[in-house]
Design an enzyme around this catalytic site. Sequence first.
Site, mmCIF file in Angstrom:
data_model
loop_
_atom_site.group_PDB
_atom_site.id
_atom_site.type_symbol
_atom_site.label_atom_id
_atom_site.label_comp_id
_atom_site.label_asym_id
_atom_site.label_seq_id
_atom_site.Cartn_x
_atom_site.Cartn_y
_atom_site.Cartn_z
ATOM 1 N N HIS A 195 4.106 6.491 0.880
ATOM 2 C CA HIS A 195 4.066 5.392 1.835
ATOM 3 C C HIS A 195 3.592 5.883 3.201
ATOM 4 O O HIS A 195 3.959 6.968 3.646
ATOM 5 C CB HIS A 195 5.454 4.772 1.998
ATOM 6 C CG HIS A 195 5.808 3.799 0.930
ATOM 7 N ND1 HIS A 195 4.956 2.791 0.512
ATOM 8 C CD2 HIS A 195 6.950 3.649 0.183
ATOM 9 C CE1 HIS A 195 5.554 2.073 -0.425
ATOM 10 N NE2 HIS A 195 6.756 2.572 -0.645
ATOM 11 N N CYS A 209 -1.966 4.119 2.028
ATOM 12 C CA CYS A 209 -2.592 2.883 2.482
ATOM 13 C C CYS A 209 -3.135 3.030 3.905
ATOM 14 O O CYS A 209 -2.617 3.816 4.699
ATOM 15 C CB CYS A 209 -1.598 1.727 2.445
ATOM 16 S SG CYS A 209 -1.004 1.318 0.803
ATOM 17 N N ARG A 256 -7.508 2.405 1.156
ATOM 18 C CA ARG A 256 -6.834 3.663 0.869
ATOM 19 C C ARG A 256 -7.472 4.795 1.677
ATOM 20 O O ARG A 256 -8.697 4.872 1.794
ATOM 21 C CB ARG A 256 -6.905 4.002 -0.622
ATOM 22 C CG ARG A 256 -6.211 3.008 -1.523
ATOM 23 C CD ARG A 256 -4.700 2.997 -1.316
ATOM 24 N NE ARG A 256 -4.045 2.038 -2.218
ATOM 25 C CZ ARG A 256 -3.789 0.783 -1.892
ATOM 26 N NH1 ARG A 256 -4.129 0.312 -0.692
ATOM 27 N NH2 ARG A 256 -3.193 -0.019 -2.743
#
Length: 266
Positions: free
Chosen positions: A170, A244, A253
Site C-alpha cells: 500500500h 498505486c 501503478r
Amino acid sequence: MRRRERIPVVVQGRRGRRPPVARALWTGAELAVTCGVVLLLLVVHQLWWTNRQAQGAARDQVDRLERQWDDPGPRPGGPPHTGPKEGERQRADAATPRAGPPRTAPPAPRAAAPPPRDLAYAVLRIPRIGVTAPVAQGVGKAAVLNRGYVGHYPRSAQPGGAGNVALAGHRNTHGEPFRRLDRLRPGDTVTLDTAEARYTYVVRRILPRTTPGDGTVIDRIPHSGVHPSYGFTAPGAYLTLTTCTPEYTSTYRLVVWGVLRSAQRR
C-alpha cells in the site's frame, strides 16, 4: 391615599409552525452536519487509525521473525545435528585428498521453497525511505496488504532466486509501507532478509506510471507491455516493487526494478 398602578401583563401567543420550506432546509442542514461528522470520522479512521494499527502489527511481526531466525531451535523433520564440529571437519577435510582444484568461494545461497499463503516469512528493508516491513506470501488485501505487510506475488521468484521477485504494498493507509516509493533512485539498495540469507538488490530502473493491467512488469524478465522502452530483455535475478499512484488513488501503478547484487548466508 396614593393610588397603586397596575403593571400590565403581556401574554405572548404561541409561535407559529415553520413553513414547509424552512422545515426542509433545517432538516437538510442537520443531515449535512451529521454526514460531515461521519465522513470526518471515516477519514480519521482510514488515514490515522489504520496506519497506527497496521504499523504496530508489522513491527511486531518483524520482531518475531528476527527472534525466530536468531534462535531457530531444533529444525523440524529430523533429529538435531550430531556431526563433527567445525574445527574437526576442517582438519578431516585437510587430510582428505581432493579431486580437482579446491573451491575458492562458497556456493550462493539457494532460495527457499514457497511458504504457505498469507504467512510472513521475510523482511524488506529500503534504507533510503526508511522502510522495514514483513513480507508475506500472497497479495490479498485483508490477509496481507491491509495488515501493513508487503505482499509477494505467488507465481514470482522467491528472494535470491533466478527470475523476478515481485512485491506489492500500500502507498496510503493500512501501514502504507510504499508511501515514499517514488523517492527511490537508481543505485539505491533494497534488502530481503530470510531465514537462510540476506539478499541485496540495487535499483536499476523506475517506471513512474503505468496501467493496472500492465502485468508484464512482474514477468520473469520484467518489462512494460504499455511502455516498451521500460524493462529488461535478458534473464537475471530481478526484484520488482509495485504500488498505486498518484497518492490516495489506484488509477495507475508505480514500478521500481532492481537486480541482485549479493547474497550473504546467515
